[in-house]
Write a protein that holds these residues in place. Sequence first.
Motif, PDB file in Angstrom:
ATOM      1  N   MET A 185      39.175  20.439 -51.041  1.00 37.30           N
ATOM      2  CA  MET A 185      39.051  20.116 -52.505  1.00 37.30           C
ATOM      3  C   MET A 185      39.654  18.682 -52.632  1.00 37.30           C
ATOM      4  O   MET A 185      39.067  17.899 -53.425  1.00 37.30           O
ATOM      5  CB  MET A 185      39.927  21.208 -53.215  1.00 37.30           C
ATOM      6  N   GLN A 186      40.907  18.239 -52.115  1.00 32.39           N
ATOM      7  CA  GLN A 186      41.397  17.034 -52.278  1.00 32.39           C
ATOM      8  C   GLN A 186      40.346  16.077 -51.722  1.00 32.39           C
ATOM      9  O   GLN A 186      39.971  14.874 -52.391  1.00 32.39           O
ATOM     10  CB  GLN A 186      42.535  16.905 -51.433  1.00 32.39           C
ATOM     11  N   LEU A 187      39.917  16.020 -50.554  1.00 29.14           N
ATOM     12  CA  LEU A 187      38.829  15.110 -50.124  1.00 29.14           C
ATOM     13  C   LEU A 187      37.412  15.314 -50.962  1.00 29.14           C
ATOM     14  O   LEU A 187      37.129  14.048 -51.311  1.00 29.14           O
ATOM     15  CB  LEU A 187      38.263  15.613 -48.670  1.00 29.14           C
ATOM     16  N   GLN A 188      36.937  16.424 -51.806  1.00 30.54           N
ATOM     17  CA  GLN A 188      36.013  16.315 -52.429  1.00 30.54           C
ATOM     18  C   GLN A 188      36.251  15.409 -53.864  1.00 30.54           C
ATOM     19  O   GLN A 188      35.430  14.684 -54.184  1.00 30.54           O
ATOM     20  CB  GLN A 188      35.492  17.851 -52.791  1.00 30.54           C
ATOM     21  N   GLU A 189      37.201  15.846 -54.185  1.00 29.95           N
ATOM     22  CA  GLU A 189      37.897  15.003 -55.323  1.00 29.95           C
ATOM     23  C   GLU A 189      37.772  13.485 -55.492  1.00 29.95           C
ATOM     24  O   GLU A 189      37.306  12.584 -56.145  1.00 29.95           O
ATOM     25  CB  GLU A 189      39.260  15.641 -56.004  1.00 29.95           C
ATOM     26  N   LEU A 190      38.340  13.157 -54.321  1.00 27.71           N
ATOM     27  CA  LEU A 190      38.343  11.680 -53.841  1.00 27.71           C
ATOM     28  C   LEU A 190      36.925  11.075 -53.856  1.00 27.71           C
ATOM     29  O   LEU A 190      36.719   9.976 -54.384  1.00 27.71           O
ATOM     30  CB  LEU A 190      39.451  11.397 -52.798  1.00 27.71           C
ATOM     31  N   ASN A 191      36.189  11.814 -53.202  1.00 29.14           N
ATOM     32  CA  ASN A 191      34.645  11.329 -52.885  1.00 29.14           C
ATOM     33  C   ASN A 191      34.177  11.280 -54.239  1.00 29.14           C
ATOM     34  O   ASN A 191      33.199  10.437 -54.480  1.00 29.14           O
ATOM     35  CB  ASN A 191      33.927  12.422 -51.907  1.00 29.14           C
ATOM     36  N   ASN A 192      34.315  12.271 -54.946  1.00 29.25           N
ATOM     37  CA  ASN A 192      33.494  12.260 -56.468  1.00 29.25           C
ATOM     38  C   ASN A 192      34.076  11.220 -57.317  1.00 29.25           C
ATOM     39  O   ASN A 192      33.208  10.377 -58.047  1.00 29.25           O
ATOM     40  CB  ASN A 192      33.805  13.578 -57.028  1.00 29.25           C
ATOM     41  N   HIS A 193      35.341  10.760 -57.159  1.00 29.66           N
ATOM     42  CA  HIS A 193      35.785   9.824 -58.269  1.00 29.66           C
ATOM     43  C   HIS A 193      35.362   8.344 -57.633  1.00 29.66           C
ATOM     44  O   HIS A 193      35.548   7.545 -58.492  1.00 29.66           O
ATOM     45  CB  HIS A 193      37.428  10.168 -58.436  1.00 29.66           C
ATOM     46  N   PHE A 194      35.669   8.354 -56.250  1.00 29.86           N
ATOM     47  CA  PHE A 194      35.444   7.093 -55.720  1.00 29.86           C
ATOM     48  C   PHE A 194      34.410   7.105 -54.776  1.00 29.86           C
ATOM     49  O   PHE A 194      34.360   7.140 -53.523  1.00 29.86           O
ATOM     50  CB  PHE A 194      36.881   6.601 -55.011  1.00 29.86           C
ATOM     51  N   THR A 195      33.170   7.073 -55.246  1.00 22.18           N
ATOM     52  CA  THR A 195      31.906   7.105 -54.395  1.00 22.18           C
ATOM     53  C   THR A 195      31.875   5.652 -53.700  1.00 22.18           C
ATOM     54  O   THR A 195      32.554   4.640 -54.465  1.00 22.18           O
ATOM     55  CB  THR A 195      30.736   7.513 -55.172  1.00 22.18           C
ATOM     56  N   GLU A 196      30.907   5.139 -53.001  1.00 18.98           N
ATOM     57  CA  GLU A 196      30.616   4.106 -52.374  1.00 18.98           C
ATOM     58  C   GLU A 196      29.987   3.099 -53.686  1.00 18.98           C
ATOM     59  O   GLU A 196      30.637   2.033 -53.433  1.00 18.98           O
ATOM     60  CB  GLU A 196      29.587   4.238 -51.151  1.00 18.98           C
ATOM     61  N   ALA A 197      29.221   3.790 -54.449  1.00 19.94           N
ATOM     62  CA  ALA A 197      28.893   2.636 -55.594  1.00 19.94           C
ATOM     63  C   ALA A 197      29.938   2.311 -56.209  1.00 19.94           C
ATOM     64  O   ALA A 197      30.039   1.066 -56.872  1.00 19.94           O
ATOM     65  CB  ALA A 197      27.665   3.465 -56.177  1.00 19.94           C
ATOM     66  N   ASN A 198      30.651   3.346 -56.797  1.00 20.94           N
ATOM     67  CA  ASN A 198      31.983   3.009 -57.694  1.00 20.94           C
ATOM     68  C   ASN A 198      32.902   2.109 -57.003  1.00 20.94           C
ATOM     69  O   ASN A 198      33.470   1.213 -57.583  1.00 20.94           O
ATOM     70  CB  ASN A 198      32.751   4.385 -57.999  1.00 20.94           C
ATOM     71  N   THR A 199      33.276   2.237 -55.838  1.00 19.45           N
ATOM     72  CA  THR A 199      34.115   1.290 -54.911  1.00 19.45           C
ATOM     73  C   THR A 199      33.428  -0.104 -54.928  1.00 19.45           C
ATOM     74  O   THR A 199      34.323  -1.120 -55.105  1.00 19.45           O
ATOM     75  CB  THR A 199      34.406   1.940 -53.676  1.00 19.45           C
ATOM     76  N   GLU A 200      32.457  -0.084 -54.563  1.00 17.35           N
ATOM     77  CA  GLU A 200      31.921  -1.550 -54.701  1.00 17.35           C
ATOM     78  C   GLU A 200      31.734  -2.140 -55.987  1.00 17.35           C
ATOM     79  O   GLU A 200      32.002  -3.486 -56.185  1.00 17.35           O
ATOM     80  CB  GLU A 200      30.241  -1.308 -54.142  1.00 17.35           C
ATOM     81  N   LEU A 201      31.492  -1.320 -56.933  1.00 17.12           N
ATOM     82  CA  LEU A 201      31.701  -2.024 -58.230  1.00 17.12           C
ATOM     83  C   LEU A 201      32.810  -2.430 -58.675  1.00 17.12           C
ATOM     84  O   LEU A 201      33.307  -3.516 -59.287  1.00 17.12           O
ATOM     85  CB  LEU A 201      31.162  -0.971 -59.416  1.00 17.12           C
ATOM     86  N   LEU A 202      33.973  -1.582 -58.458  1.00 15.90           N
ATOM     87  CA  LEU A 202      35.465  -2.057 -58.576  1.00 15.90           C
ATOM     88  C   LEU A 202      35.863  -3.328 -57.983  1.00 15.90           C
ATOM     89  O   LEU A 202      36.543  -4.181 -58.282  1.00 15.90           O
ATOM     90  CB  LEU A 202      36.188  -0.661 -58.365  1.00 15.90           C
ATOM     91  N   LEU A 203      35.204  -3.280 -56.573  1.00 17.27           N
ATOM     92  CA  LEU A 203      35.784  -4.490 -55.656  1.00 17.27           C
ATOM     93  C   LEU A 203      35.041  -5.662 -56.461  1.00 17.27           C
ATOM     94  O   LEU A 203      35.649  -6.878 -56.333  1.00 17.27           O
ATOM     95  CB  LEU A 203      35.139  -4.095 -54.497  1.00 17.27           C
ATOM     96  N   CYS A 204      33.905  -5.792 -56.917  1.00 18.50           N
ATOM     97  CA  CYS A 204      33.278  -6.695 -57.429  1.00 18.50           C
ATOM     98  C   CYS A 204      34.029  -7.068 -58.671  1.00 18.50           C
ATOM     99  O   CYS A 204      34.204  -8.522 -59.127  1.00 18.50           O
ATOM    100  CB  CYS A 204      31.677  -6.318 -57.809  1.00 18.50           C
ATOM    101  N   ILE A 205      34.359  -6.172 -59.631  1.00 21.42           N
ATOM    102  CA  ILE A 205      35.038  -6.620 -60.763  1.00 21.42           C
ATOM    103  C   ILE A 205      36.494  -7.261 -60.393  1.00 21.42           C
ATOM    104  O   ILE A 205      36.878  -8.162 -60.942  1.00 21.42           O
ATOM    105  CB  ILE A 205      35.340  -5.250 -61.532  1.00 21.42           C
ATOM    106  N   ALA A 206      37.079  -6.910 -59.302  1.00 16.95           N
ATOM    107  CA  ALA A 206      38.109  -7.445 -58.874  1.00 16.95           C
ATOM    108  C   ALA A 206      38.082  -9.228 -58.637  1.00 16.95           C
ATOM    109  O   ALA A 206      39.202  -9.868 -58.419  1.00 16.95           O
ATOM    110  CB  ALA A 206      38.769  -6.693 -57.639  1.00 16.95           C
ATOM    111  N   CYS A 207      36.791  -9.356 -58.444  1.00 17.37           N
ATOM    112  CA  CYS A 207      36.715 -10.893 -58.178  1.00 17.37           C
ATOM    113  C   CYS A 207      37.116 -11.850 -59.218  1.00 17.37           C
ATOM    114  O   CYS A 207      37.177 -13.052 -59.267  1.00 17.37           O
ATOM    115  CB  CYS A 207      35.425 -11.190 -57.549  1.00 17.37           C
TER     116      CYS A 207
END
Length: 358
Positions: A185-207
């Motif tokens: 359940m913990q892994l699923q929650e992390l995967n749902n909240h921080f998908t690959e697309a969301n992570t990439e989006l946040l990393l782009c914004i960090a620039c």
Amino acid sequence: MTLSALHNGEVFTGRGLNQEISLWCPGEARWGSHYESLIRLITMFSSVVHVLEIVLEDDISSEQRGEAFALLDSIQYFDFSFCLHLMKDILGITAELSDALQRKDQDIVNAMSLVQISKIRLQDMRDNKWDAFITRVSLFCVEHKIITPDLNDKWIARGRSRRGHQEMTNLHHYRVDIFYTVLDMQLQELNNHFTEANTELLLCIACLNPSNLFSAFNKDKLIKLANLYPSDFTSSDLMILDNQLETYITDMKLDVQFSLLKDIGSLVEKMIQSRKEILYPLVFRLLKLALVLPVATAGVERAFSAMAIIKNRLRNGIGDQWMNDTLIAYVEKEILDCIVNDVIIHLFQNMKNRMYKL
């Protein structure tokens, strides 16, 4: 150990003293406080049991005696110890991630790195740490004289009839139904909240972050960010943006007034003050998109916590406008502290004709 230290005069009781050896009160929206609470409870388990036994024997209130009896019965049971250590380990793995996401000056790059680290550690705990975990729980139970069930025996639900229940061993119940299930359940929650697309989006914004003299700036990632918003950036805009970003970053690094900025919000304010949003309209559009992106931050958590406080049982019929105004006053306390009372009184007095003046 705590009780002997008190008897020997090594520590003293009292409000505000010896907080490092007292139980920790958890906050509703701060998971780090729950982690501290679990650690304190494990460390002071014997003292907690002793205090509950005193309440059970000496307290004159039947209600408190009943609560003490129920608590003693629950915490001196193997299931409680098992879940106590499981949640302590899980919250320990995600503690740094939780702290990073709750800080106002969020470092998105490090936060996303902590997301990946948390996923790896949780998966490793699921795959390889069962034996070490159950050994640690068993030693805790032996130390505190809690009956440890034989994992090879048949599992029997406590307080329930044996009829109609699926037959399974204690090992299957604790390992599969609890240990694996909670970690999944913990892994699923992390995967749902921080998908690959969301992570990439946040990393782009960090620039776009201006801290450390725009050290996080990456033109390619910002172009990729603009590509994610086709309705805001046309193909010609993307070509112009490529060149505009080069001019923008050179200007920002040469202009002294932008050298001490720490976050995107202060960067936007400074650009408006210096009228540079007119010079770099496409970059400014990226900055606005970064600001309005609905990222789950500590501010959002505090707003929902405030909503639960404002709209309570006594204010169950509160209207949307009244609740909105009350929430703003509650959440934005720092802004309201800067407003003098005379201004508020004058505004209230002029809202409509009143019989008396404040």
